[in-house]
Design an enzyme around this catalytic site. Structure first.
Site, PDB file in Angstrom:
ATOM      1  N   PHE A 156       0.828  -1.020  -0.033  1.00 14.57           N
ATOM      2  CA  PHE A 156      -0.090  -0.018  -0.045  1.00 14.57           C
ATOM      3  C   PHE A 156       0.724   1.156   0.082  1.00 14.57           C
ATOM      4  O   PHE A 156       1.559   1.603   0.954  1.00 14.57           O
ATOM      5  CB  PHE A 156      -0.991   0.033   1.127  1.00 14.57           C
ATOM      6  CG  PHE A 156      -1.917   1.162   1.028  1.00 14.57           C
ATOM      7  CD1 PHE A 156      -3.142   1.047   0.401  1.00 14.57           C
ATOM      8  CD2 PHE A 156      -1.423   2.562   1.505  1.00 14.57           C
ATOM      9  CE1 PHE A 156      -3.827   2.128   0.052  1.00 14.57           C
ATOM     10  CE2 PHE A 156      -2.364   3.562   1.401  1.00 14.57           C
ATOM     11  CZ  PHE A 156      -3.651   3.328   0.720  1.00 14.57           C
ATOM     12  N   ASP A 178       9.665   2.843   1.649  1.00 17.55           N
ATOM     13  CA  ASP A 178       8.399   3.615   1.989  1.00 17.55           C
ATOM     14  C   ASP A 178       8.199   3.398   3.541  1.00 17.55           C
ATOM     15  O   ASP A 178       7.555   2.360   4.111  1.00 17.55           O
ATOM     16  CB  ASP A 178       6.936   3.042   1.309  1.00 17.55           C
ATOM     17  CG  ASP A 178       5.862   3.841   1.527  1.00 17.55           C
ATOM     18  OD1 ASP A 178       5.866   4.688   2.654  1.00 17.55           O
ATOM     19  OD2 ASP A 178       4.989   3.744   0.773  1.00 17.55           O
ATOM     20  N   LYS A 183       2.981  11.097   7.086  1.00 17.80           N
ATOM     21  CA  LYS A 183       2.228  11.191   8.284  1.00 17.80           C
ATOM     22  C   LYS A 183       2.569  11.708   9.603  1.00 17.80           C
ATOM     23  O   LYS A 183       2.566  12.836   9.807  1.00 17.80           O
ATOM     24  CB  LYS A 183       2.065   9.350   8.570  1.00 17.80           C
ATOM     25  CG  LYS A 183       1.042   8.809   7.355  1.00 17.80           C
ATOM     26  CD  LYS A 183       0.731   7.266   7.672  1.00 17.80           C
ATOM     27  CE  LYS A 183       0.161   6.572   6.838  1.00 17.80           C
ATOM     28  NZ  LYS A 183      -1.245   6.965   6.415  1.00 17.80           N
TER      29      LYS A 183
END
Ligand SMILES: Cc1ncc(COP(=O)(O)O)c(C=O)c1O
Length: 404
Positions: free
Chosen positions: A145, A230, A259
């Site tokens: 993802f 990532d 984030k």
């Protein structure tokens, strides 16, 4: 309070009436928060065990982050990158130092950081590695993802995320996650990068086998391929290290961050890499109006300073051990498996008992918020400011839900 005096049902109806249904939120309507706790429009309190999918690693409204935001709001909020502002250099330098890299390129959302990484890797491939024009490929993992743009969903293996959004961007080779032999076999002379999550969050906090990440590093070095990690969800203290790659002593060529970098206040993402990689970009080839804006930089600099103390990484190790011990004790008592690292856990509920969604709804009824994924799995990612007592409380509530 009697039911027809509650504000929640109407607030849910309004939200559903006026928005596209691209989410299926739990039926709670939050109006304020502090630390690890949320309060809804009817005054009910919830322990936040999701922390905005790690965007709230420091909890809600962490005092020094809020102070940095307030101070910056009163001075300067936006310039665009047409001019330089006085918060920019400190942020980029301090984040580069935290990452052990030469340079930083700030963006806003995680997906933008991923897109940036893809563009930089392709350009590096053509200009530095000498890949045949138009032929660059990137090796990615099943179950990944990395965000929601059309290019990123092109290499998703989740049909919900991908179906009906084609035509798809070519140039990606998908291999099973955690399988070094398959990854090695997928690399050819036109491969510019391997792009993976060091722990797959959305997939259910899937930790690859020991030795996988060092193996990826070794193969990438041997084959002159960039290793892009990532760390948008796994990084910045979540797993007990600054980066999840640190756990196995691995340094990727490029970190993708997001984030928690925005301190739970503003969207901030970034790519960090050395000059031989990020240096391929020239003016006009990439950018963003809001990327690296003064408010974002002021907050994110404070985030980097909090991480530089090491306190949050330590908390994640210690409190994570307590969380995992509590969860392991529930295996065989409603849970079939528990995975994760630090204050991050993926739990598989016994599907004969209930779905992940049902478990999360029942947990919410007991004042604990978490999020399901892929049917029977729940993710727990509480703020790193959570206390021992709060962890015990969350585990007790889960035990009660599983006991029926
Ligand atoms: C590993 C990873 N990469 C990228 C993203 C995309 O980030 P954003 O939603 O900010 O675009 C996410 C979001 O969940 C993520 O977990």
């Amino acid at each position: 309070m009697i039911d027809d005096m509650l504000r929640t049902p109407e607030a849910i109806r309004d939200a559903e009436r006026w928005t596209a249904h691209n989410y299926h939120p739990l039926p709670v309507v939050i109006s304020s928060a502090e630390g690890s706790w949320l309060t809804d429009v009817d005054g009910r309190r919830y322990l936040d065990c999701l922390a905005g999918y790690s965007a709230l690693n420091f909890g809600h409204r962490y005092p020094t982050l809020i102070a940095a935001a307030h101070a910056q709001l009163d001075r300067l909020t936006l310039t665009s990158r047409a001019f330089i502002h006085d918060q920019f250099a400190d942020f980029c330098r301090e984040l580069a130092e935290l990452c052990g890299k030469d340079l930083v390129l700030p963006m806003n959302t995680g997906a933008e950081a991923v897109e940036t990484g893809i563009k930089v890797a392709r350009k590096w491939g053509y200009q530095v590695k000498g890949v045949t024009p138009g032929q660059a490929n990137i090796v990615v993992a099943e179950g990944n993802f990395h965000g929601r743009t059309t290019t990123i969903v092109s290499f998703s293996t989740d049909e919900d995320a991908r179906a009906d959004f084609g035509p798809y961007t070519p140039g990606f080779t998908i291999v099973p996650y955690g399988d070094l032999a398959a990854l090695t076999a997928a690399i050819d002379e036109n491969t510019v990068a391997v792009l993976i999550e060091p722990i797959q969050g959305e997939q259910g906090v899937v930790v690859p086998p020991e030795g996988y990440l060092p193996g990826v590093r070794r193969v990438c070095t041997q084959q002159n391929v960039l290793f892009i990690a990532d760390e948008i969800q796994s990084g910045l203290g979540r797993t007990g290290d600054t980066f999840a790659c640190d756990h196995e002593g691995v340094t990727p060529d490029m970190y993708l961050l997001g984030k928690a970098l925005g301190g739970g206040i503003v969207p901030v993402s970034a790519v960090a890499a050395n000059t031989d990689v990020l240096g391929v970009l020239r003016p006009g080839q990439h950018g963003s109006t809001f990327g690296g804006n003064p408010l974002a930089c002021a907050v994110a600099t404070e985030v980097v300073r909090l991480l530089a103390t090491g306190e949050f990484q330590r908390r994640s190790v210690e409190l994570g051990a307590r969380l995992h011990a509590g969860l392991r004790a529930l295996v065989g008592r409603g849970l079939v498996a528990v995975r994760g690292r630090g204050l991050w856990a993926g739990l598989d509920i016994d599907p004969a008992l209930m779905s992940g969604r049902e478990a999360c709804e029942r947990l919410a009824g007991r004042g604990v918020l978490a999020k399901d994924t892929h049917g029977a799995t729940i993710r727990l990612a509480p703020p790193l400011v959570i206390t021992e007592e709060e962890i015990d409380h969350a585990v007790d509530q889960l035990a009660a839900v599983l006991a029926g």
